[in-house]
Scaffold this motif. Structure first.
Motif, PDB file in Angstrom:
ATOM      1  N   UNK A 145     -22.096 -17.261-110.370  1.00 40.09           N
ATOM      2  CA  UNK A 145     -22.741 -18.390-111.033  1.00 40.09           C
ATOM      3  C   UNK A 145     -24.255 -18.178-111.017  1.00 40.09           C
ATOM      4  N   UNK A 146     -24.960 -19.199-111.441  1.00 36.64           N
ATOM      5  CA  UNK A 146     -26.410 -19.115-111.507  1.00 36.64           C
ATOM      6  C   UNK A 146     -27.030 -20.256-110.728  1.00 36.64           C
ATOM      7  N   UNK A 147     -28.162 -19.987-110.107  1.00 34.84           N
ATOM      8  CA  UNK A 147     -28.777 -21.030-109.298  1.00 34.84           C
ATOM      9  C   UNK A 147     -29.346 -22.162-110.153  1.00 34.84           C
ATOM     10  N   UNK A 148     -29.935 -21.804-111.306  1.00 38.90           N
ATOM     11  CA  UNK A 148     -30.529 -22.842-112.152  1.00 38.90           C
ATOM     12  C   UNK A 148     -29.487 -23.809-112.690  1.00 38.90           C
ATOM     13  N   UNK A 149     -28.319 -23.267-113.000  1.00 38.32           N
ATOM     14  CA  UNK A 149     -27.286 -24.112-113.577  1.00 38.32           C
ATOM     15  C   UNK A 149     -25.925 -23.565-113.176  1.00 38.32           C
ATOM     16  N   UNK A 150     -25.150 -24.423-112.520  1.00 41.43           N
ATOM     17  CA  UNK A 150     -23.836 -23.959-112.054  1.00 41.43           C
ATOM     18  C   UNK A 150     -22.858 -23.824-113.209  1.00 41.43           C
ATOM     19  N   UNK A 151     -23.223 -24.416-114.338  1.00 45.49           N
ATOM     20  CA  UNK A 151     -22.232 -24.598-115.398  1.00 45.49           C
ATOM     21  C   UNK A 151     -22.024 -23.334-116.214  1.00 45.49           C
ATOM     22  N   UNK A 152     -21.114 -22.494-115.771  1.00 42.48           N
ATOM     23  CA  UNK A 152     -20.757 -21.373-116.624  1.00 42.48           C
ATOM     24  C   UNK A 152     -19.284 -21.421-116.999  1.00 42.48           C
TER      25      UNK A 152
ATOM     26  N   UNK B  34     -27.539 -12.829-120.131  1.00 43.50           N
ATOM     27  CA  UNK B  34     -28.121 -13.390-118.906  1.00 43.50           C
ATOM     28  C   UNK B  34     -28.374 -14.881-119.089  1.00 43.50           C
ATOM     29  N   UNK B  35     -28.917 -15.245-120.251  1.00 45.52           N
ATOM     30  CA  UNK B  35     -29.155 -16.665-120.503  1.00 45.52           C
ATOM     31  C   UNK B  35     -27.849 -17.445-120.533  1.00 45.52           C
ATOM     32  N   UNK B  36     -26.798 -16.853-121.062  1.00 44.87           N
ATOM     33  CA  UNK B  36     -25.498 -17.535-121.050  1.00 44.87           C
ATOM     34  C   UNK B  36     -25.032 -17.764-119.615  1.00 44.87           C
ATOM     35  N   UNK B  37     -25.225 -16.773-118.755  1.00 46.14           N
ATOM     36  CA  UNK B  37     -24.876 -16.972-117.342  1.00 46.14           C
ATOM     37  C   UNK B  37     -25.718 -18.077-116.721  1.00 46.14           C
ATOM     38  N   UNK B  38     -26.939 -18.221-117.187  1.00 45.38           N
ATOM     39  CA  UNK B  38     -27.799 -19.262-116.658  1.00 45.38           C
ATOM     40  C   UNK B  38     -27.432 -20.631-117.215  1.00 45.38           C
ATOM     41  N   UNK B  39     -26.466 -20.671-118.121  1.00 45.88           N
ATOM     42  CA  UNK B  39     -25.993 -21.960-118.604  1.00 45.88           C
ATOM     43  C   UNK B  39     -26.531 -22.352-119.974  1.00 45.88           C
ATOM     44  N   UNK B  40     -27.365 -21.541-120.570  1.00 46.71           N
ATOM     45  CA  UNK B  40     -27.850 -21.854-121.916  1.00 46.71           C
ATOM     46  C   UNK B  40     -26.734 -21.591-122.922  1.00 46.71           C
ATOM     47  N   UNK B  41     -26.611 -22.504-123.883  1.00 43.80           N
ATOM     48  CA  UNK B  41     -25.491 -22.395-124.814  1.00 43.80           C
ATOM     49  C   UNK B  41     -25.878 -22.532-126.262  1.00 43.80           C
ATOM     50  N   UNK B  42     -27.058 -23.082-126.530  1.00 44.99           N
ATOM     51  CA  UNK B  42     -27.405 -23.368-127.899  1.00 44.99           C
ATOM     52  C   UNK B  42     -28.400 -22.356-128.427  1.00 44.99           C
ATOM     53  N   UNK B  43     -28.294 -22.151-129.732  1.00 49.17           N
ATOM     54  CA  UNK B  43     -29.162 -21.210-130.436  1.00 49.17           C
ATOM     55  C   UNK B  43     -30.622 -21.374-130.035  1.00 49.17           C
ATOM     56  N   UNK B  50     -36.091 -16.737-124.752  1.00 51.45           N
ATOM     57  CA  UNK B  50     -36.354 -15.307-124.857  1.00 51.45           C
ATOM     58  C   UNK B  50     -37.520 -14.978-125.769  1.00 51.45           C
ATOM     59  N   UNK B  51     -37.843 -15.878-126.684  1.00 58.68           N
ATOM     60  CA  UNK B  51     -38.836 -15.525-127.689  1.00 58.68           C
ATOM     61  C   UNK B  51     -38.307 -14.523-128.695  1.00 58.68           C
ATOM     62  N   UNK B  52     -37.009 -14.469-128.854  1.00 59.47           N
ATOM     63  CA  UNK B  52     -36.362 -13.530-129.761  1.00 59.47           C
ATOM     64  C   UNK B  52     -36.469 -14.057-131.196  1.00 59.47           C
ATOM     65  N   UNK B  53     -36.714 -13.195-132.173  1.00 55.25           N
ATOM     66  CA  UNK B  53     -36.726 -13.649-133.571  1.00 55.25           C
ATOM     67  C   UNK B  53     -35.376 -14.252-133.960  1.00 55.25           C
ATOM     68  N   UNK B  54     -35.426 -15.299-134.754  1.00 54.96           N
ATOM     69  CA  UNK B  54     -34.199 -16.000-135.120  1.00 54.96           C
ATOM     70  C   UNK B  54     -33.157 -15.090-135.744  1.00 54.96           C
ATOM     71  N   UNK B  55     -33.609 -14.249-136.663  1.00 55.19           N
ATOM     72  CA  UNK B  55     -32.649 -13.389-137.362  1.00 55.19           C
ATOM     73  C   UNK B  55     -31.942 -12.458-136.390  1.00 55.19           C
ATOM     74  N   UNK B  56     -32.688 -11.940-135.416  1.00 55.40           N
ATOM     75  CA  UNK B  56     -32.095 -11.034-134.448  1.00 55.40           C
ATOM     76  C   UNK B  56     -31.100 -11.785-133.561  1.00 55.40           C
TER      77      UNK B  56
END
Lengths: 154, 154
Positions: A145-152, B34-43, B50-56
């Motif tokens: 899991x991740x420390x920032x957010x447990x929700x995976x 990595x961001x998905x593991x951190x719990x991020x889910x939305x575009x 990440x500062x990633x270009x939208x198209x990429x």
DNA sequence: CTAGGTCAGTTCAGGAATCGAACCAAGTCC
DNA sequence: GGACTTGGTTCGATTCCTGAACTGACCTAG
């Protein structure tokens, strides 16, 4: 040739994963390193094995040597010839290659995987796993899991 | 946008490491994961982080969903909004991220690494190690060799 | 001594991937 | 209605990768 490293894209520029990917996170570096683990040391050995363009290989080797992952060592003065070897820093990348290999074996159903890495003491393949010293247990990738957010959870 | 996968460069086109890198071996995919593991889910969460270009990002998410590493799930019909979650295949990539993180922590001396991944049962960091069932021992990255050539000594 | 081959690159032109910025659509908030 | 959010697409400019040709230092065969 240039960066490859993105200094601080987003709020996590100091994340070790980003730092590591800045050095080995391109399409060729980890394949070059895999070949080094397989014992290839010379420019043309690696070039022929990977089919990598010469300019890119020269650049990647320079970059990996600069980073301290490979060392350049003169093995002939006439003609001048160098070979590339893994440093300790480079050899400690093995968990990354092993993790990639195991995941590829498991999910990409290659018919007959050419087993690349083995335990040097016995020559047999091995497992890669997590160990929690706090809980005193081994566990698998789904208990990460991740420390920032447990929700995976899915 | 296209390949990213090199089918058969050199004699080891079937190597699992190559196969795996064909899916996640570009500059952004592992950071997205990595961001998905951190719990991020939305575009936009991922894009901003990440500062990633939208198209990429749109391309990488499409590719990762196609590969089965992420799933796209509708969370709102009005307006239509999707979120991205790790599948089991995706969650089993954790050893790769952990290996990258540990190596980065050890060799890239970031001052204060933001610890990303923890043992879900206790919330503590953990070790990543090798276990040889043949020898019944745990061992570290320096005892990894290759079947084709044992010679990885410096 | 000349022709051919190896090894480790560099240089160069063309194509592919990536970049930031602008734009769009569908909806929400006020 | 006007501003804002989300999840994209499209665009031209730049950067990166690629393959092919070239270099230079050496070796070997004839």
């Amino acid at each position: 040739m240039s960066d490859l490293v993105k200094q601080t894209h987003g709020s996590h520029g100091s994340c070790s994963i980003e730092q590591a990917l800045g050095l080995v996170g391109d399409r060729w570096s980890l394949l070059v390193l895999r070949d080094c683990f397989r014992g290839l040391r010379r420019f043309d050995e690696i070039r022929r094995d990977l089919g990598i363009p010469r300019a890119v290989l020269a650049d990647r080797l320079r970059r990996l040597v600069d980073a301290g992952i490979l060392s350049r060592r003169r093995y002939s003065d006439h003609p001048p010839r160098d070979e590339y070897r893994l440093t300790q820093m480079g050899r400690e990348l093995s968990p990354i290659l092993v993790a990639l290999m195991h995941w590829g074996d498991r999910w990409l159903q290659v018919g007959d995987p050419p087993t690349v890495l083995i335990h040097s003491a016995c020559g047999e393949p091995f497992d890669l796993g997590f160990h929690c010293t706090h809980c005193a247990v081994d566990f698998g990738p789904l208990e990460v899991a991740s420390r920032q957010s447990e929700a995976i959870l899915p």
